[in-house]
Write an enzyme that holds these catalytic residues in place. Structure first.
Site, PDB file in Angstrom:
ATOM      1  CB  THR A 201     -37.812  27.004  14.814  1.00 49.17           C
ATOM      2  OG1 THR A 201     -37.071  27.568  13.741  1.00 49.17           O
ATOM      3  CG2 THR A 201     -38.859  26.057  14.253  1.00 49.17           C
ATOM      4  CB  ILE A 230     -36.907  25.843   1.515  1.00 47.37           C
ATOM      5  CG1 ILE A 230     -37.426  26.910   0.542  1.00 47.37           C
ATOM      6  CG2 ILE A 230     -38.069  25.185   2.260  1.00 47.37           C
ATOM      7  CD1 ILE A 230     -38.142  26.337  -0.667  1.00 47.37           C
ATOM      8  N   GLY A 252     -34.044  22.635  14.574  1.00 50.06           N
ATOM      9  CA  GLY A 252     -32.613  22.400  14.503  1.00 50.06           C
ATOM     10  C   GLY A 252     -32.082  22.760  13.128  1.00 50.06           C
TER      11      GLY A 252
HETATM   12  N1  ASP Z   1     -35.311  24.060  11.385  1.00 49.78           N
HETATM   13  C1  ASP Z   1     -35.327  25.457  11.042  1.00 49.78           C
HETATM   14  C2  ASP Z   1     -34.748  25.663   9.676  1.00 49.78           C
HETATM   15  O1  ASP Z   1     -33.781  25.015   9.350  1.00 49.78           O
HETATM   16  C3  ASP Z   1     -34.565  26.303  11.985  1.00 49.78           C
HETATM   17  C4  ASP Z   1     -34.844  26.084  13.437  1.00 49.78           C
HETATM   18  O2  ASP Z   1     -35.399  25.071  13.860  1.00 49.78           O
HETATM   19  O3  ASP Z   1     -34.477  26.974  14.211  1.00 49.78           O
HETATM   20  O4  ASP Z   1     -35.227  26.511   8.969  1.00 49.78           O
END
Ligand code: ASP
Length: 334
Positions: A201, A230, A252
């Site tokens: 991300t 989501i 995260g």
């Molecule tokens: N926070 C993002 C989600 O939960 C994933 C990530 O940060 O890698 O969609």
């Protein structure tokens, strides 16, 4: 004084699992995105323009789980989320579940500037982007072999996986009713985290020369996600926040960040408790998220241009630079 920080995801990024070549590629991509935003800020651009540009650069890079490199859903599609927020006027825009927009962060900005809404989703959000002439891409554009392999692996294991270290088991009762790309086996036993799991991300926060702050975050979400899941990224206050005190972009396990209202909690701790940015971020990441399993981190900047990049995972792809200073690019705990 201007300042910029970016991230490319947090999680179990084991030194041993990243080859020197791969590490070089990640560092180069982070540097390119950092320079893109930094140059804009140096030339007097608004923080909002800088964070959007930095995130676009990361979205165009297949290494990260956003835009081009977005992970696959259970059905073998890509559903991307993005949000951005301008601090001084508290304007925000976000999209969720877009499938065709090359740069979801641009669609988020359209929502903010061209509609009276904050969050648009699914075909409607793609439609808005089309109406305003944003570049759309066919499914093949978002195909990356390693993401496809990740999906196959997740399907075989019958579990949903964040683009982070910890896989999240799908209880047998939630086993898919339809066969997607490959029939998944029902989950029965907890599975050990895969140390090679890719992260990605992306996000950016900035303070511009006028003292304004902005934050932007973009993601493909979670490999093998279903039911239009989501995460925190497009939820203002959870994964993305900016006001006149601070700008925050999180990465995260999204569900934990949503329940913690993580990004806004940093702003609240600063406002109501008078804490410094660093202390507020430490409390949210280490004291609140970590104990309940909220693995990840965030990047933050305050009104004075102070940057902090805390995470409770093994690593976080990150980079930052303040006016006239050296660029910092890091992956592991230093
Ligand atoms: N926070 C993002 C989600 O939960 C994933 C990530 O940060 O890698 O969609």
């Amino acid at each position: 004084m201007f300042a910029l920080a970016i991230h490319g995801g947090a999680g179990t990024i084991a030194r041993a699992s990243l080859s020197p070549d791969a590490e070089r590629e990640y560092r180069a991509a982070l540097e390119t995105a950092l320079n893109t935003g930094y140059d804009l800020l140096r030339d007097g651009a608004a923080a909002l323009d800088a964070v959007e540009a930095a995130v676009r650069s990361l979205e165009d890079c297949p290494l990260f789980n956003a835009g081009r490199g977005a992970v696959f859903t259970h059905e073998g599609h890509h559903e991307m989320d993005a949000a951005l927020m301008s601090g001084h006027n508290r304007l925000a825009g976000a999209v969720t579940g877009v499938r065709q927009v090359q740069n979801p962060i641009r669609a988020a900005r359209l929502v903010m500037e061209k509609t009276e809404h904050v969050l648009l989703g699914y075909p409607g959000a793609d439609e808005l982007a089309r109406e305003y002439g944003l570049p759309l891409q066919p499914k093949e554009y978002f195909f990356t072999q390693h993401r496809y392999n990740q999906l196959q692996e997740a399907l075989r294991e019958g579990r949903m996986r964040l683009d982070h270290s910890q896989a999240r088991p799908v209880p047998a009762t939630e086993a898919p009713a339809t066969a997607p790309l490959e029939e998944p086996e029902k989950f029965t036993e907890p599975v050990e985290p895969d140390p090679n799991w890719k992260k990605g991300t992306v996000g950016a926060v900035a303070r511009d020369q006028h003292g304004h702050l902005a934050a932007a975050t973009s993601t493909g979400g979670m490999t093998n996600k279903r039911y239009s899941r989501i995460g925190d990224t497009p939820i203002i206050g959870a994964g993305t926040w900016a006001d006149e005190r601070c700008a925050i972009s999180c990465t995260g396990n999204g569900e934990y960040f949503i329940r913690a209202v993580a990004a806004y909690d940093v702003a609240c701790l600063m406002e109501y408790k008078g804490l410094s940015l660093e202390e507020a971020c430490r409390i949210v990441v280490q004291d609140k998220l970590a104990p309940v399993g909220g693995e990840g981190g965030l990047i933050a900047v305050d009104a004075a241009g102070i940057i902090t990049l805390p995470f409770n995972s093994e690593g976080m792809y990150r980079a930052s630079r303040v006016a006239g200073g050296e660029a910092l690019v890091a992956i592991y705990k230093e």
